[in-house]
Design an enzyme around this catalytic site. Structure first.
Site, PDB file in Angstrom:
ATOM      1  N   LYS A  65      11.626  35.815  16.743  1.00 25.05           N
ATOM      2  CA  LYS A  65      11.706  35.795  15.281  1.00 25.05           C
ATOM      3  C   LYS A  65      12.976  36.464  14.758  1.00 25.05           C
ATOM      4  O   LYS A  65      13.421  36.163  13.652  1.00 25.05           O
ATOM      5  CB  LYS A  65      10.485  36.498  14.685  1.00 25.05           C
ATOM      6  CG  LYS A  65       9.147  35.916  15.115  1.00 25.05           C
ATOM      7  CD  LYS A  65       8.984  34.468  14.689  1.00 25.05           C
ATOM      8  CE  LYS A  65       7.605  33.931  15.061  1.00 25.05           C
ATOM      9  NZ  LYS A  65       7.442  32.512  14.690  1.00 25.05           N
ATOM     10  N   LYS A  82      17.197  33.180  11.145  1.00 22.87           N
ATOM     11  CA  LYS A  82      17.078  32.846  12.570  1.00 22.87           C
ATOM     12  C   LYS A  82      18.235  31.947  12.991  1.00 22.87           C
ATOM     13  O   LYS A  82      18.840  32.126  14.053  1.00 22.87           O
ATOM     14  CB  LYS A  82      15.752  32.140  12.854  1.00 22.87           C
ATOM     15  CG  LYS A  82      14.481  32.900  12.532  1.00 22.87           C
ATOM     16  CD  LYS A  82      13.283  32.100  12.987  1.00 22.87           C
ATOM     17  CE  LYS A  82      11.968  32.665  12.496  1.00 22.87           C
ATOM     18  NZ  LYS A  82      11.682  32.304  11.095  1.00 22.87           N
ATOM     19  N   GLU A 134      10.577  23.651  12.862  1.00 24.75           N
ATOM     20  CA  GLU A 134      10.335  22.404  12.141  1.00 24.75           C
ATOM     21  C   GLU A 134      10.393  22.610  10.631  1.00 24.75           C
ATOM     22  O   GLU A 134      10.316  21.639   9.877  1.00 24.75           O
ATOM     23  CB  GLU A 134       8.981  21.818  12.532  1.00 24.75           C
ATOM     24  CG  GLU A 134       8.938  21.279  13.947  1.00 24.75           C
ATOM     25  CD  GLU A 134       7.623  20.584  14.258  1.00 24.75           C
ATOM     26  OE1 GLU A 134       7.666  19.413  14.649  1.00 24.75           O
ATOM     27  OE2 GLU A 134       6.555  21.224  14.098  1.00 24.75           O
TER      28      GLU A 134
END
Length: 217
Positions: free
Chosen positions: A14, A74, A165
């Site tokens: 993460k 990220k 996604e």
């Protein structure tokens, strides 16, 4: 490390350490592992974009604004980003190229095998093509099979990753002219090494029990 131990310790990173980069050799290994991924009738309906360039990563984040903003950092902090795409059309040119490559690699030793392979593959795709949305879903599924192999291999190499996604497909496609290239982006994958600030690194895995997901019959 056994493949079971790798699966147990793999997790979705993460927070990435911005000071660490994946070596060119390791990136080449990851590319090769993806290349070797299985796919139905060996169709290989994928194309992958990869970058470690900060400006390019910033362009990718144009697709992670608003609702998807939680994925922006990220992408910016990861060592490398892959954009896994599916080809929008599995056409005769693709089949001919595939057959020629199989011949060159020695998988098709004679004309009988060649004709059988061509007939079976053409017939299968013709049946799928009666429903274009079904064909596209089938092709996309092959990319996700490759994604699973890639994630397990990444963990085995001591590299962290997270599939993403949560992005606007249309914005990403427009930013990189993917539609014109005959591609649809399915998922991003961020690669790197997790930061000490990554809360997910030390959390225990949580999965349903084996008896909940398997039935012997």
């Amino acid at each position: 490390m056994s493949i079971l131990e790798t699966a147990k310790q793999r997790y979705s990173a993460k927070v990435f350490d911005t000071t660490r980069k994946i070596s060119d050799d390791d990136i080449h290994t990851l590319k090769t592992i993806f290349q070797l991924s299985p796919s139905s009738i060996n169709i290989q309906p994928w194309h992958v974009l990869i970058t470690d360039n900060q400006e390019t990563k910033a362009k990718i984040t144009q697709a992670t604004q608003g609702y998807y903003a939680f994925n922006e950092q990220k992408i910016l902090d990861a060592s490398h980003i892959m954009v896994l795409c599916v080809k929008n059309e599995i056409n005769q040119a693709h089949l001919d190229k595939l057959l020629a490559k199989e011949q060159a690699d020695g998988r098709i030793p004679n004309d009988d095998i060649l004709n059988m392979t061509k007939t079976l593959r053409d017939g299968f795709l013709a049946s799928q093509s009666e429903h274009p949305e079904k064909l596209q879903a089938w092709a996309a599924n092959q990319v996700y099979i490759a994604l699973g192999q890639l994630l397990l291999a990444t963990a085995d190499m001591g590299i962290d990753a997270v599939p993403i996604e949560g992005f606007d497909v249309n914005i990403l496609a427009e930013t990189f002219n993917l539609t014109e290239k005959g591609l649809t982006p399915l998922t991003l994958v961020a690669f790197g090494y997790h930061s000490d600030a990554d809360f997910n690194a030390n959390l225990p895995k949580s999965r349903f029990e084996l008896d909940d997901i398997f039935t012997t019959f």
